[in-house]
Design a protein around this motif. Structure first.
Motif, PDB file in Angstrom:
ATOM      1  N   MET A 130       0.834  -1.207   0.000  1.00 14.98           N
ATOM      2  CA  MET A 130       0.000   0.000   0.000  1.00 14.98           C
ATOM      3  C   MET A 130       0.877   1.268   0.000  1.00 14.98           C
ATOM      4  SD  MET A 130      -3.532   0.130   0.522  1.00 14.98           S
ATOM      5  CE  MET A 130      -4.807   0.971   1.473  1.00 14.98           C
ATOM      6  N   LEU A 190      -3.688 -14.115  -4.616  1.00 22.74           N
ATOM      7  CA  LEU A 190      -4.431 -13.302  -3.644  1.00 22.74           C
ATOM      8  C   LEU A 190      -3.670 -12.042  -3.309  1.00 22.74           C
ATOM      9  CD1 LEU A 190      -5.974 -15.602  -0.871  1.00 22.74           C
ATOM     10  CD2 LEU A 190      -6.913 -14.875  -3.061  1.00 22.74           C
ATOM     11  N   HIS A 191      -2.358 -12.174  -3.094  1.00 24.26           N
ATOM     12  CA  HIS A 191      -1.568 -11.039  -2.634  1.00 24.26           C
ATOM     13  C   HIS A 191      -1.083 -10.158  -3.772  1.00 24.26           C
ATOM     14  CE1 HIS A 191      -0.845 -13.205   1.385  1.00 24.26           C
ATOM     15  NE2 HIS A 191      -1.851 -12.369   1.460  1.00 24.26           N
ATOM     16  N   LEU A 227      -4.958  -9.834  -6.935  1.00 23.70           N
ATOM     17  CA  LEU A 227      -6.156  -9.358  -6.226  1.00 23.70           C
ATOM     18  C   LEU A 227      -5.828  -8.193  -5.288  1.00 23.70           C
ATOM     19  CD1 LEU A 227      -9.058  -9.328  -5.291  1.00 23.70           C
ATOM     20  CD2 LEU A 227      -8.572 -11.281  -3.810  1.00 23.70           C
ATOM     21  N   LEU A 228      -5.047  -8.465  -4.245  1.00 18.61           N
ATOM     22  CA  LEU A 228      -4.793  -7.427  -3.244  1.00 18.61           C
ATOM     23  C   LEU A 228      -4.067  -6.237  -3.865  1.00 18.61           C
ATOM     24  CD1 LEU A 228      -5.151  -6.761  -0.238  1.00 18.61           C
ATOM     25  CD2 LEU A 228      -2.940  -7.849   0.193  1.00 18.61           C
ATOM     26  N   VAL A 245      -6.591  -4.168  -5.591  1.00 13.19           N
ATOM     27  CA  VAL A 245      -7.439  -3.543  -4.562  1.00 13.19           C
ATOM     28  C   VAL A 245      -6.696  -2.364  -3.934  1.00 13.19           C
ATOM     29  CG1 VAL A 245      -8.466  -3.910  -2.268  1.00 13.19           C
ATOM     30  CG2 VAL A 245      -8.858  -5.576  -4.103  1.00 13.19           C
ATOM     31  N   HIS A 246      -5.398  -2.528  -3.661  1.00 13.96           N
ATOM     32  CA  HIS A 246      -4.590  -1.413  -3.146  1.00 13.96           C
ATOM     33  C   HIS A 246      -4.690  -0.206  -4.076  1.00 13.96           C
ATOM     34  CE1 HIS A 246      -1.684  -4.199  -0.684  1.00 13.96           C
ATOM     35  NE2 HIS A 246      -2.772  -3.890  -0.009  1.00 13.96           N
ATOM     36  N   LEU A 248      -8.102   1.360  -3.557  1.00 12.08           N
ATOM     37  CA  LEU A 248      -8.269   1.981  -2.240  1.00 12.08           C
ATOM     38  C   LEU A 248      -7.537   3.320  -2.161  1.00 12.08           C
ATOM     39  CD1 LEU A 248      -7.963  -1.089   0.203  1.00 12.08           C
ATOM     40  CD2 LEU A 248     -10.051   0.103  -0.530  1.00 12.08           C
ATOM     41  N   GLN A 256      -9.113   6.118  -4.858  1.00  5.30           N
ATOM     42  CA  GLN A 256     -10.373   6.784  -4.502  1.00  5.30           C
ATOM     43  C   GLN A 256     -10.127   8.132  -3.817  1.00  5.30           C
ATOM     44  OE1 GLN A 256     -12.756   4.657  -1.527  1.00  5.30           O
ATOM     45  NE2 GLN A 256     -10.924   4.054  -0.395  1.00  5.30           N
ATOM     46  N   HIS A 257      -8.953   8.291  -3.205  1.00 13.99           N
ATOM     47  CA  HIS A 257      -8.650   9.546  -2.509  1.00 13.99           C
ATOM     48  C   HIS A 257      -7.843  10.516  -3.365  1.00 13.99           C
ATOM     49  CE1 HIS A 257     -10.266   7.731   1.057  1.00 13.99           C
ATOM     50  NE2 HIS A 257      -9.384   6.744   1.000  1.00 13.99           N
ATOM     51  N   ILE A 304     -11.836 -10.192  -8.058  1.00 11.31           N
ATOM     52  CA  ILE A 304     -11.663  -8.839  -8.592  1.00 11.31           C
ATOM     53  C   ILE A 304     -13.013  -8.308  -9.092  1.00 11.31           C
ATOM     54  CG2 ILE A 304     -10.587  -7.513 -10.478  1.00 11.31           C
ATOM     55  CD1 ILE A 304      -8.231  -9.696 -10.110  1.00 11.31           C
ATOM     56  N   PHE A 336     -15.151  -7.414  -6.147  1.00  9.28           N
ATOM     57  CA  PHE A 336     -14.702  -6.143  -5.566  1.00  9.28           C
ATOM     58  C   PHE A 336     -15.207  -4.968  -6.394  1.00  9.28           C
ATOM     59  CE2 PHE A 336     -11.658  -2.616  -5.316  1.00  9.28           C
ATOM     60  CZ  PHE A 336     -11.766  -2.331  -3.965  1.00  9.28           C
TER      61      PHE A 336
END
Lengths: 199, 199
Positions: B43, B83-84, B87-88, B91-92, B95, B98-99, B132, B135
């Motif tokens: 992240m 997964l890491h 996917l993750l 997702v990072h 996340l 979005q900001h 994915i 999500f």
């Protein structure tokens, strides 16, 4: 049939034990209660469970933790809760079960309505539930010896409306007893690679 | 628009850069090459990317590693690779994005055909790709400020048939250029919560 039910002390698990118990030898497994205990997040713990229980004809999982929370504040660690518990935990059960179940045996995992029908605070749950369904489809075509794998996707339970009802406004809640039928359909039926939706 | 393309040096990424580059300011990001580098599994690395790049209107991800291998031998560690990473990691990106994206901006992630259409050795890929897509559906309804998120699900690329064709016998391969159109549809369009299938 000898059927291992993981998550047997949860709301769904108890209903599954009642439904299957009338005609099968049901082995109740919990995280800290039940006849046997297992930590599904650790492959060694899952292996130890099968060593203790011995050969079986079916395993049903109604276990796994998920994180619910606003997407705007979601951390990597929060997103990983469901990945490592409800997803990886149930995958561990399947990966070990494929070597221990009798020929023609079945694996039944639990996803959930949010994979298709998202709610606020449910981005992680939508992802995890969809992942379980993808794994079921992928694993089904590789299982040997007539082994089968299916998923059950329940919507919000009537029994859980007190705790989670506020997140599921407008969803038609179903009784755990009705959800339990879908697990019976998987265990006693002959289909594989399916996701039974109870919503 | 200013569009960040993560995985810009991959086969899909290069096609996306060509497709979007004709009308947008494209920022090419790779793991070890490209104008900027990022490790999507961390992240902090994703945050550092946005700090370096500044405000943008869209982010496209065509990045992420997956494990392929027989279900019978799959270890927990192998299952966790996808997964890491794919996917993750993606997702990072969402996340953090979005900001940092401008109002009305878009996030486009990459899943793949195996979520729906499994192949031998693909159980982990089926699970990750489905995750994915779940999500995307879950995140779409929570994003503020007119932000959008979509997925693109490509089938096997013509360009990848040499390396992976043996696993995808009978699948109709598509050129990366055709897959790139789906990313353009997400970036330049107005839909959200969609998965564009290119198969």
């Amino acid at each position: 049939m000898k059927v291992i039910v993981v998550g047997a002390t949860g709301t769904i698990g108890e209903a599954v034990v009642r439904e299957l118990g009338s005609r099968h030898d049901v082995i109740e497994v919990g995280h800290s209660r039940g006849r046997y205990q297992v930590d599904i997040t650790r492959m060694e713990s899952v292996r130890a469970l099968f060593t203790a229980v011995g050969k079986a004809d079916a395993i049903v999982s109604a276990a796994g933790k998920l994180h619910f929370g606003p997407l705007a504040e979601m951390t990597s660690e929060q997103f990983q809760i469901g990945l490592h518990d409800k997803l990886l935990g149930q995958v561990h059960l399947a990966l070990v079960a494929q070597h221990h179940l009798n020929d023609g045996g079945s694996i039944t995992l639990t996803s959930g309505v949010l994979s298709d029908d998202p709610i606020r605070y449910g981005a992680s749950a939508s992802s995890v539930n969809a992942a379980i369904e993808g794994f079921v489809r992928g694993a089904a075509i590789e299982l040997p010896r007539g082994l089968r794998i299916n998923g059950v996707s329940p919507t919000i339970l009537q029994e859980s409306m007190g705790a989670y009802g506020a997140y599921f406004v407008g969803f038609e809640a179903v009784p755990a007893q009705r959800v339990a039928l879908a697990y019976a359909r998987s265990v006693d039926g002959a289909q594989t690679g399916q996701v039974y939706k109870v919503w």
